[in-house]
Scaffold this motif. Structure first.
Motif, PDB file in Angstrom:
ATOM      1  N   LYS A 186       0.868  -1.187   0.047  1.00  0.00           N
ATOM      2  CA  LYS A 186       0.006   0.037   0.025  1.00  0.00           C
ATOM      3  C   LYS A 186       0.962   1.314  -0.161  1.00  0.00           C
ATOM      4  O   LYS A 186       1.907   1.257   0.593  1.00  0.00           O
ATOM      5  N   ILE A 187       0.446   2.292  -0.817  1.00  0.00           N
ATOM      6  CA  ILE A 187       1.304   3.470  -0.760  1.00  0.00           C
ATOM      7  C   ILE A 187       0.353   4.157   0.283  1.00  0.00           C
ATOM      8  O   ILE A 187      -0.737   4.506   0.257  1.00  0.00           O
ATOM      9  N   THR A 188       1.304   4.737   1.231  1.00  0.00           N
ATOM     10  CA  THR A 188       0.777   5.330   2.507  1.00  0.00           C
ATOM     11  C   THR A 188       1.004   6.902   2.783  1.00  0.00           C
ATOM     12  O   THR A 188       2.248   7.149   2.189  1.00  0.00           O
ATOM     13  N   LYS A 189       0.544   7.475   3.620  1.00  0.00           N
ATOM     14  CA  LYS A 189       1.219   8.610   4.518  1.00  0.00           C
ATOM     15  C   LYS A 189       1.600   8.480   5.716  1.00  0.00           C
ATOM     16  O   LYS A 189       1.332   7.360   6.157  1.00  0.00           O
ATOM     17  N   ALA A 190       2.662   9.117   6.195  1.00  0.00           N
ATOM     18  CA  ALA A 190       3.118   9.159   7.489  1.00  0.00           C
ATOM     19  C   ALA A 190       1.957   9.379   8.578  1.00  0.00           C
ATOM     20  O   ALA A 190       1.394  10.504   8.519  1.00  0.00           O
ATOM     21  N   GLY A 191       1.722   8.304   9.447  1.00  0.00           N
ATOM     22  CA  GLY A 191       1.004   8.486  10.529  1.00  0.00           C
ATOM     23  C   GLY A 191       1.114   9.431  11.520  1.00  0.00           C
ATOM     24  O   GLY A 191       2.169   9.934  11.654  1.00  0.00           O
ATOM     25  N   TYR A 192       0.193   9.581  12.391  1.00  0.00           N
ATOM     26  CA  TYR A 192       0.089  10.412  13.438  1.00  0.00           C
ATOM     27  C   TYR A 192       0.589   9.397  14.862  1.00  0.00           C
ATOM     28  O   TYR A 192      -0.259   8.718  15.382  1.00  0.00           O
ATOM     29  N   ARG A 193       1.938   9.586  15.202  1.00  0.00           N
ATOM     30  CA  ARG A 193       2.500   8.713  16.157  1.00  0.00           C
ATOM     31  C   ARG A 193       1.974   9.328  17.621  1.00  0.00           C
ATOM     32  O   ARG A 193       2.249  10.660  17.948  1.00  0.00           O
ATOM     33  N   VAL A 194       1.605   8.596  18.401  1.00  0.00           N
ATOM     34  CA  VAL A 194       1.334   8.895  19.783  1.00  0.00           C
ATOM     35  C   VAL A 194       2.331   8.484  20.459  1.00  0.00           C
ATOM     36  O   VAL A 194       2.708   7.517  20.732  1.00  0.00           O
ATOM     37  N   TYR A 195       2.891   9.428  21.495  1.00  0.00           N
ATOM     38  CA  TYR A 195       4.108   9.173  22.088  1.00  0.00           C
ATOM     39  C   TYR A 195       3.675   9.136  23.826  1.00  0.00           C
ATOM     40  O   TYR A 195       3.009   9.999  24.137  1.00  0.00           O
ATOM     41  N   GLY A 196       4.694   8.438  24.459  1.00  0.00           N
ATOM     42  CA  GLY A 196       4.427   8.366  25.933  1.00  0.00           C
ATOM     43  C   GLY A 196       5.998   8.614  26.472  1.00  0.00           C
ATOM     44  O   GLY A 196       6.763   9.433  25.630  1.00  0.00           O
ATOM     45  N   ASN A 197       6.188   8.306  27.613  1.00  0.00           N
ATOM     46  CA  ASN A 197       7.602   8.534  28.099  1.00  0.00           C
ATOM     47  C   ASN A 197       7.962   7.278  28.881  1.00  0.00           C
ATOM     48  O   ASN A 197       7.297   6.800  29.748  1.00  0.00           O
ATOM     49  N   ASP A 198       9.092   6.799  28.279  1.00  0.00           N
ATOM     50  CA  ASP A 198       9.749   5.724  28.949  1.00  0.00           C
ATOM     51  C   ASP A 198      11.225   5.691  29.470  1.00  0.00           C
ATOM     52  O   ASP A 198      11.840   4.890  29.046  1.00  0.00           O
ATOM     53  N   ALA A 199      11.306   6.892  30.084  1.00  0.00           N
ATOM     54  CA  ALA A 199      12.668   7.127  30.743  1.00  0.00           C
ATOM     55  C   ALA A 199      12.861   6.331  31.880  1.00  0.00           C
ATOM     56  O   ALA A 199      11.988   6.505  32.993  1.00  0.00           O
ATOM     57  N   HIS A 200      13.667   5.615  32.399  1.00  0.00           N
ATOM     58  CA  HIS A 200      13.859   4.680  33.502  1.00  0.00           C
ATOM     59  C   HIS A 200      14.944   5.305  34.408  1.00  0.00           C
ATOM     60  O   HIS A 200      16.304   5.490  33.811  1.00  0.00           O
ATOM     61  N   ARG A 201      14.897   5.750  35.621  1.00  0.00           N
ATOM     62  CA  ARG A 201      15.767   6.333  36.501  1.00  0.00           C
ATOM     63  C   ARG A 201      16.568   5.126  37.268  1.00  0.00           C
ATOM     64  O   ARG A 201      15.792   4.103  37.729  1.00  0.00           O
ATOM     65  N   HIS A 202      17.698   5.198  37.318  1.00  0.00           N
ATOM     66  CA  HIS A 202      18.651   4.158  37.985  1.00  0.00           C
ATOM     67  C   HIS A 202      19.945   5.004  38.780  1.00  0.00           C
ATOM     68  O   HIS A 202      20.075   6.127  38.597  1.00  0.00           O
ATOM     69  N   THR A 203      20.451   4.023  39.706  1.00  0.00           N
ATOM     70  CA  THR A 203      21.600   4.685  40.287  1.00  0.00           C
ATOM     71  C   THR A 203      22.681   3.684  40.401  1.00  0.00           C
ATOM     72  O   THR A 203      22.719   2.328  40.351  1.00  0.00           O
ATOM     73  N   ASN A 204      23.907   4.081  39.810  1.00  0.00           N
ATOM     74  CA  ASN A 204      25.215   3.285  39.871  1.00  0.00           C
ATOM     75  C   ASN A 204      25.501   3.151  41.047  1.00  0.00           C
ATOM     76  O   ASN A 204      25.303   3.568  42.165  1.00  0.00           O
ATOM     77  N   PRO A 205      26.669   2.110  41.085  1.00  0.00           N
ATOM     78  CA  PRO A 205      27.333   1.743  42.327  1.00  0.00           C
ATOM     79  C   PRO A 205      27.641   2.853  43.193  1.00  0.00           C
ATOM     80  O   PRO A 205      28.219   2.751  44.465  1.00  0.00           O
ATOM     81  N   ARG A 206      28.289   3.933  42.805  1.00  0.00           N
ATOM     82  CA  ARG A 206      28.755   5.214  43.393  1.00  0.00           C
ATOM     83  C   ARG A 206      27.604   6.178  43.900  1.00  0.00           C
ATOM     84  O   ARG A 206      28.007   7.167  44.240  1.00  0.00           O
TER      85      ARG A 206
END
Length: 262
Positions: A186-206
């Motif tokens: 199919k020949i298509t148009k670029a769609g309307y992407r729906v975004y969220g937020n998937d940033a994960h907070r971590h702490t290193n050994p220090r």
């Protein structure tokens, strides 16, 4: 035979790139210039703060240390193709993961095609959509359908002409299906992407805080006529979208002039 320049934002040894090489070598002269490591989601970025090394891996096969796909096309056209000579076509892929909707702006895959058409070379970006956001460790990727689509497109271009005007490229997305199960193209148009937020907070050994950006599900806003890339993939079709570099909102120019003048 056509001369085709290949790159891949997954890196010079990416399985999708190797599948593409194998599919195209019987019908074209292939040159590969790709980043030395994965550069997914790097967008249309050029490396300006450090030198880049073009390293020969094999005959007409190169990697560039810490380069972006845009760097690869830029340097290839400037230094590997000389005296005004240009490849007949640039193909970027086969990328692992979708590049649909506004994700095109993040995509290193699409950006390599952008760079090619800026320099007057026709281009195709091709991506293999995953079933599970590419979380699975897959040993044997099935690129049969993607390779068939690419070969068909190359044959059409060789036998006629590239179907788009300057500064436009084809953005191809392949559904996660066996070739026999695909419903067509199919020949298509670029769609309307729906975004969220998937940033994960971590702490290193220090005890230092850091964040890791994760993966977003392929969510989108449905189009009135079901004509977007997301819907084509959902319904088992290959999606081919004509993409242009002109990001001007032409329909708003007159209203903006009126707004400024009142």
């Amino acid at each position: 035979m056509m001369k085709i320049l290949l790159t891949n934002d997954d890196g010079y040894d990416a399985v999708g790139l190797k599948a593409l090489i194998k599919a195209l070598e019987p019908i074209a002269k292939v040159m590969v210039v790709a980043p030395a490591k994965n550069k997914s989601a790097c967008g249309h970025s050029l490396t300006l703060d450090r030198p880049l090394r073009l390293i020969s891996i094999d005959d007409e096969y190169y990697k560039i240390d810490d380069a972006t796909p845009t760097d690869c096309i830029y340097l290839s056209l400037g230094h590997l193709f000389k005296n005004g000579y240009r490849p007949d076509l640039v193909i970027s892929g086969i990328n692992i993961g979708a590049n649909m909707g506004e994700d095109i702006t993040y995509s290193g895959t699409a950006s390599a095609a952008m760079e090619a058409v800026i320099h007057g070379v026709p281009a195709i970006a091709i991506s293999q959509v995953c079933k599970d956001m590419c979380r699975s460790i897959v040993v044997d990727w099935d690129f049969e359908l993607a390779c068939k689509v690419v070969v068909d497109l190359v044959n059409k271009i060789e036998n006629g002409y590239f179907p788009l005007a300057e500064r436009k490229f084809l953005n191809v997305n392949i559904p996660p299906l066996k070739a026999k199960d695909c419903n067509g193209v199919k020949i298509t148009k670029a769609g309307y992407r729906v975004y969220g937020n998937d940033a994960h907070r971590h702490t290193n050994p220090r005890g230092e805080e850091y964040y890791w950006i994760g993966l977003h599900p392929l969510s989108w806003r449905a189009s009135i006529d079901s004509s977007c890339d997301f819907e084509a993939i959902k319904n088992g079709y290959v999606s081919i979208s004509p993409i242009m570099l002109d990001m001007t909102s032409h329909s708003d120019i007159k209203d903006l002039e009126n707004w400024l003048n009142n």
